[in-house]
Scaffold this active site. Structure first.
Site, PDB file in Angstrom:
ATOM      1  CG  HIS A 167      -1.737   1.219   1.371  1.00 40.06           C
ATOM      2  ND1 HIS A 167      -1.329   2.297   2.130  1.00 40.06           N
ATOM      3  CD2 HIS A 167      -2.903   1.578   0.803  1.00 40.06           C
ATOM      4  CE1 HIS A 167      -2.234   3.253   2.046  1.00 40.06           C
ATOM      5  NE2 HIS A 167      -3.205   2.841   1.241  1.00 40.06           N
ATOM      6  NE  ARG A 182      -3.668  -2.272  -6.762  1.00 38.42           N
ATOM      7  CZ  ARG A 182      -2.562  -1.896  -7.401  1.00 38.42           C
ATOM      8  NH1 ARG A 182      -2.390  -0.645  -7.737  1.00 38.42           N
ATOM      9  NH2 ARG A 182      -1.637  -2.787  -7.689  1.00 38.42           N
ATOM     10  NE  ARG A 185      -8.046  -5.187  -8.272  1.00 39.30           N
ATOM     11  CZ  ARG A 185      -6.833  -5.240  -7.752  1.00 39.30           C
ATOM     12  NH1 ARG A 185      -5.871  -5.867  -8.390  1.00 39.30           N
ATOM     13  NH2 ARG A 185      -6.588  -4.658  -6.599  1.00 39.30           N
ATOM     14  CD  GLU A 232      -4.737 -10.440  -9.695  1.00 43.84           C
ATOM     15  OE1 GLU A 232      -4.280  -9.526  -9.011  1.00 43.84           O
ATOM     16  OE2 GLU A 232      -5.927 -10.818  -9.633  1.00 43.84           O
ATOM     17  N   GLY A 273      -1.719  -9.415 -13.591  1.00 46.93           N
ATOM     18  CA  GLY A 273      -1.419  -8.825 -12.288  1.00 46.93           C
ATOM     19  C   GLY A 273      -0.128  -9.488 -11.853  1.00 46.93           C
ATOM     20  CB  THR A 274       3.366  -8.994 -12.920  1.00 45.54           C
ATOM     21  OG1 THR A 274       3.179  -7.575 -12.930  1.00 45.54           O
ATOM     22  CG2 THR A 274       3.318  -9.532 -14.322  1.00 45.54           C
ATOM     23  CG  ASN A 275       1.972  -6.202  -8.260  1.00 44.16           C
ATOM     24  OD1 ASN A 275       2.956  -6.031  -8.953  1.00 44.16           O
ATOM     25  ND2 ASN A 275       1.070  -5.261  -8.040  1.00 44.16           N
ATOM     26  CG  ASP A 276      -1.720 -10.961  -6.300  1.00 39.59           C
ATOM     27  OD1 ASP A 276      -1.133 -11.124  -5.214  1.00 39.59           O
ATOM     28  OD2 ASP A 276      -2.696 -10.201  -6.435  1.00 39.59           O
ATOM     29  CB  CYS A 320      -2.831  -3.607 -14.474  1.00 41.50           C
ATOM     30  SG  CYS A 320      -3.616  -5.057 -13.797  1.00 41.50           S
TER      31      CYS A 320
HETATM   32  C1  PEP Z   1      -1.241  -7.458  -9.290  1.00 44.62           C
HETATM   33  O1  PEP Z   1      -1.436  -8.443  -8.581  1.00 44.62           O
HETATM   34  O2  PEP Z   1      -0.263  -7.348 -10.048  1.00 44.62           O
HETATM   35  C2  PEP Z   1      -2.182  -6.337  -9.242  1.00 44.62           C
HETATM   36  C3  PEP Z   1      -2.089  -5.360 -10.109  1.00 44.62           C
HETATM   37  O3  PEP Z   1      -3.130  -6.329  -8.252  1.00 44.62           O
HETATM   38  P1  PEP Z   1      -2.813  -5.917  -6.727  1.00 44.62           P
HETATM   39  O4  PEP Z   1      -1.430  -5.357  -6.692  1.00 44.62           O
HETATM   40  O5  PEP Z   1      -3.836  -4.942  -6.310  1.00 44.62           O
HETATM   41  O6  PEP Z   1      -2.942  -7.236  -6.041  1.00 44.62           O
HETATM   42 MG    MG Z   2      -3.273  -8.615  -7.560  1.00 45.38          MG
END
Ligand code: PEP
Ligand code: MG
Length: 786
Positions: A428, A523, A570, A666, A688-691, A738
């Site tokens: 965050h 988001r 989203r 993701e 969602g490359t973070n996940d 994203c």
């Molecule tokens: C992600 O997972 O890449 C993504 C964009 O979603 P968040 O970061 O909100 O999980």
């Molecule tokens: Mg995500």
């Protein structure tokens, strides 16, 4: 749908004293007639009178609209209908419907009817015309009134009067009524003009910058493709590029592989996309003689206005037409000489440059972590251990906390810097600080222990270090919005769209200033979380309507700022540990692995009653006219979940065949199961490359102890991505990214080579990503012709 005429979709409005004249020909119009014919009409008239080749046409004046509502006797009822509390969405909806009905269903006064049709017939027997709203943006920013219904192409006599009436009615969309109300404009004094202009069936078309768009040098840049210009403007085709010196002629030509072109279908009159015949695909569009004539026109228009222009042109047979000319306003002689500025607590003056580290900032390093939002700042540390402590954060302080929470956003805005113990690049604190343009270092593990309240420190958000003492001092103050505005007047024209991520509606203006092609991820959870309550608790304490309104107003702020560029919203996705810290959080389940737990679509499908309110907010936005909103579902693992979400979408009154919707990729399960996801009817899939990285590498994205191993470019992640793009291309599904990695040049290179449709980057990365995409695309083109 539209063609090159349409690149400036705008319903502009007039606040003026109407002139009693039904129509005026472009030849009769000059810049001084703005109030009667609007901005578009005045500019076309100005070009026509300067002897430049503009397609013939006329303007149905602002006075005609006024006369219509007065003579038809609908004035009182019309303005009475729109006098409502616009914050009440059902009242607003009813007002818009009634006002539009009145305009659409009331017959034209006979004289107006006759005069408009007579003028039309002078353009030719059954001529195809473009019908466009035209107004001045002096008082009312035109983007806020822009609507997709305010420009109509290929109109013939049969529909002409209806289309003019529809332009008038678009003054009374929910968006327009709401906006005027917000801005304090009187509905009764707003007028509107309508341009009716002959369509040009272009054989070739494009744009011309009469001076170099980045440097302001007198070199002209031309871009050209086959058919109607919409193919160029919309990015459906990469155009040829010509660099021309006014004295030495053509300096450089890059011929593109032009796979498609747009033209008017002879039978239906609709604009359609067709494949370019093989022999023309890699053929140069412009002959040298045509370039010479265009350059000549470019010089004339630049001389006429006295400033460099961005011109849209079209060629039919031997004729060249100018469709539009706008000044290139942002060529800035100072851009190259600007010095790096810094954000200071008490700064005077401003700079668009991101804060930079001073060379002499050699203070002792106190703690280090991940540099998550660039910039170097000095200030007094404020240790925040509980929400009550936030009150002590003053302008110019540096927040030091374990981890930021959504309701810290107001304090984060006051601060000059942010330091956290916990969290990774996608936490965050990292996301919000980037969006606000506040330098940040996250995941230091011990800043709250090592630093003391009031201690002067310097934070370097690029290198991820916090140093003792205040080493940064500057005369200038950092301007977050200006810092992201493109420095070249036109953003690089790329076939791959470059969008921007937004999490907090307050960042909408800064995000839009980047010139991004839309929002690739909005988001939703940040809107709810910043209220300090879990969704369930919010609904319980404030009621369903308040919950829906909260979402509507947050999304509307972003959708409005970007309109008509698309905004991908989203649905809610926050892990339970984030919710737990809020009011109502005690009811959240306690989970050992919240990242693997009750979040995203799982939670939504488990609580369809709560989910329905999110969907209701989206339905209301569509109803208000925000047809740029798209819906995206998070954390999907299989087609069954996705079909359930789709069914709920339809149940909420949102037609999945009519609105754009899609899925986030993701989880490895979603990536591996892309074939079946693609068959559910999605319009897009967004990585969602973070996940996706955390689930592929089994590595908690928020755990600072393993942050070093978090690698979105890991071959396994890239393989999943590459396979999904390939499969989506086969199924005609758009692909996007994203996650945070979309802001990394190395990832951009991989994705453009893989054939991704769009990339959504962080606000501060958009400009670099635009250039990187352009570079990779040009390299691909070159390789294909070598
Ligand atoms: C992600 O997972 O890449 C993504 C964009 O979603 P968040 O970061 O909100 O999980
Ligand atoms: Mg995500």
């Amino acid at each position: 749908m539209d063609n090159h005429y349409d690149s400036e979709l705008s319903l502009r409005t007039l606040v003026s004293t109407p002139v009693q004249m039904t129509v005026r020909w472009l030849e009769q119009i000059g810049a001084e007639d703005l109030e009667t014919v609007g901005g578009k009409g005045a500019s076309l008239g100005e070009l026509t009178n300067a002897g430049l080749p503009v397609p013939p046409g006329f303007v149905v004046t602002a006075g005609t609209y006024r006369r219509f509502i007065q003579e038809a006797g609908i004035e009182r009822e019309l303005f009475g209908a729109v006098n409502v509390d616009v914050e009440e969405s059902s009242a607003l909806a009813a007002a818009a419907t009634r006002a539009q009905e009145l305009i659409l269903e009331t017959p034209f006064p006979d004289a107006v009817h006759t005069e408009v049709l007579e003028a039309y017939r002078e353009l030719g027997e059954n001529a195809f015309v473009a019908v466009r709203s035209s107004a001045t943006a002096e008082d009312l920013p035109d983007a806020s009134f822009a609507g997709q219904q305010d420009t109509y192409l290929n109109v013939t006599e049969e529909d002409l009067l209806t289309k003019i009436r529809q332009c008038w009615a678009s003054l009374f969309t929910q968006r327009a009524i709401y906006y005027r109300n917000e801005q304090g404009f009187d509905h009764e004094t707003v007028n509107i003009a309508v341009v009716v202009q002959q369509m040009v069936d272009a054989d070739k078309s494009g744009v011309m910058f009469t001076s170099h768009p980045s440097t302001g040098e007198s070199t002209m840049i031309l871009e050209a493709a086959w058919g109607l210009g919409e193919a160029v403007v919309s990015g459906a085709v990469s155009p040829d590029n010509y660099v021309v010196s006014r004295t030495e002629g053509v300096l450089d030509v890059t011929v593109a592989d032009k796979k498609v072109f747009h033209e008017r279908d002879a039978e239906t009159g609709e604009t359609v996309e067709r494949e370019v015949a093989a022999y023309k695909r890699d053929k140069r569009v412009l002959a040298t003689s045509e370039i010479d004539r265009l350059v000549d026109l470019g010089e004339r228009v630049e001389n006429h206005y006295g400033t460099p222009q961005d011109v849209e042109w079209a060629i039919v047979g031997a004729d060249i037409y100018m469709l539009q000319s706008r000044p290139i306003t942002t060529i800035d002689a100072d851009t190259t000489s600007q010095s790096g500025g810094v954000r200071t607590a008490d700064g005077s003056g401003t700079t668009a440059e991101p804060p930079a580290a001073e060379s002499d900032s050699d203070g002792e390093v106190l703690v280090d972590g991940l540099g998550s939002s660039p910039g170097t700042v000095s200030g007094g540390a404020k240790i925040i251990r509980k929400l009550d402590d936030l009150a002590k954060v003053a302008e110019g302080d540096i927040i030091v906390t374990e981890m930021t929470m959504p309701d810290m956003v107001p304090a984060m805005k006051r601060a000059v810097g942010i330091i956290t113990d916990e969290g990774g690049m996608t936490s965050h604190a990292a996301i919000v600080s980037r969006e606000l343009g506040v330098p940040a270092v996250v995941g230091t593990t011990k800043a709250t222990e090592m630093l003391t309240d009031g201690q002067q420190v310097t934070l370097d958000g690029e290198r991820g270090v916090v140093m003792a003492g205040a080493t940064v001092d500057s005369e200038t103050e950092y301007e977050p919005v200006e810092s992201v505005r493109p420095q070249s007047p036109v953003k690089p024209m790329t076939a791959t769209e470059v969008k921007v991520n937004v999490s907090i509606p307050e960042a909408a203006e800064r995000a839009a200033a980047t010139g991004a092609d839309g929002v690739g991820l909005l988001r939703l959870e940040h809107m709810i979380l910043s209220s300090g309550k879990t969704p369930e608790h919010f609904i319980e304490t404030e009621g369903v309507d308040a919950y829906v309104e909260e979402l509507v107003s947050g999304i509307r702020r972003v959708a409005e700022e970007f309109y008509p560029r698309p905004v991908r919203v989203r649905t809610l996705d926050a892990p339970t540990d984030e919710f737990r810290q809020l009011a109502g959080g005690e009811d959240e389940p306690v989970e050992h692995n919240p990242m693997l737990g009750y979040r995203g679509i799982r939670r939504s499908l488990n609580r369809p009653d709560v989910f329905a309110h999110e969907l209701e907010a989206l339905r209301r936005l569509f109803e208000m006219g925000y047809d740029n909103v798209e819906v995206m579902f998070p954390l999907i693992t299989d087609a069954e979940e996705l079909l359930q979400a789709k069914a709920l979408l339809a149940e909420a009154g949102i037609d999945p065949d009519k609105r754009k919707w899609g899925v986030m990729i993701e989880t490895p399960a979603a990536a591996l199961g892309i074939e079946s996801l693609a068959k559910t009817g999605i319009d897009f899939a967004s990585f969602g490359t973070n996940d996706l990285t955390q689930y592929t590498l089994a590595l908690d994205r928020n755990n600072e102890h393993v942050a070093g191993g978090f690698d979105e470019l890991h071959p396994s992640v890239l393989r999943l991505i590459g396979d999904v793009i390939e499969s989506c291309r086969e199924h005609g599904v758009d692909t996007s990214i994203c996650g945070q990695a979309g802001s990394k040049p190395e990832m951009v290179t991989v994705l453009v080579n893989d054939g991704i449709s769009s990339i959504s980057a962080n606000i501060d990365a958009v400009r670099d990503v635009q250039h990187e995409v352009k570079r990779v695309e040009q390299k691909l083109l070159l390789e294909s012709i070598r």
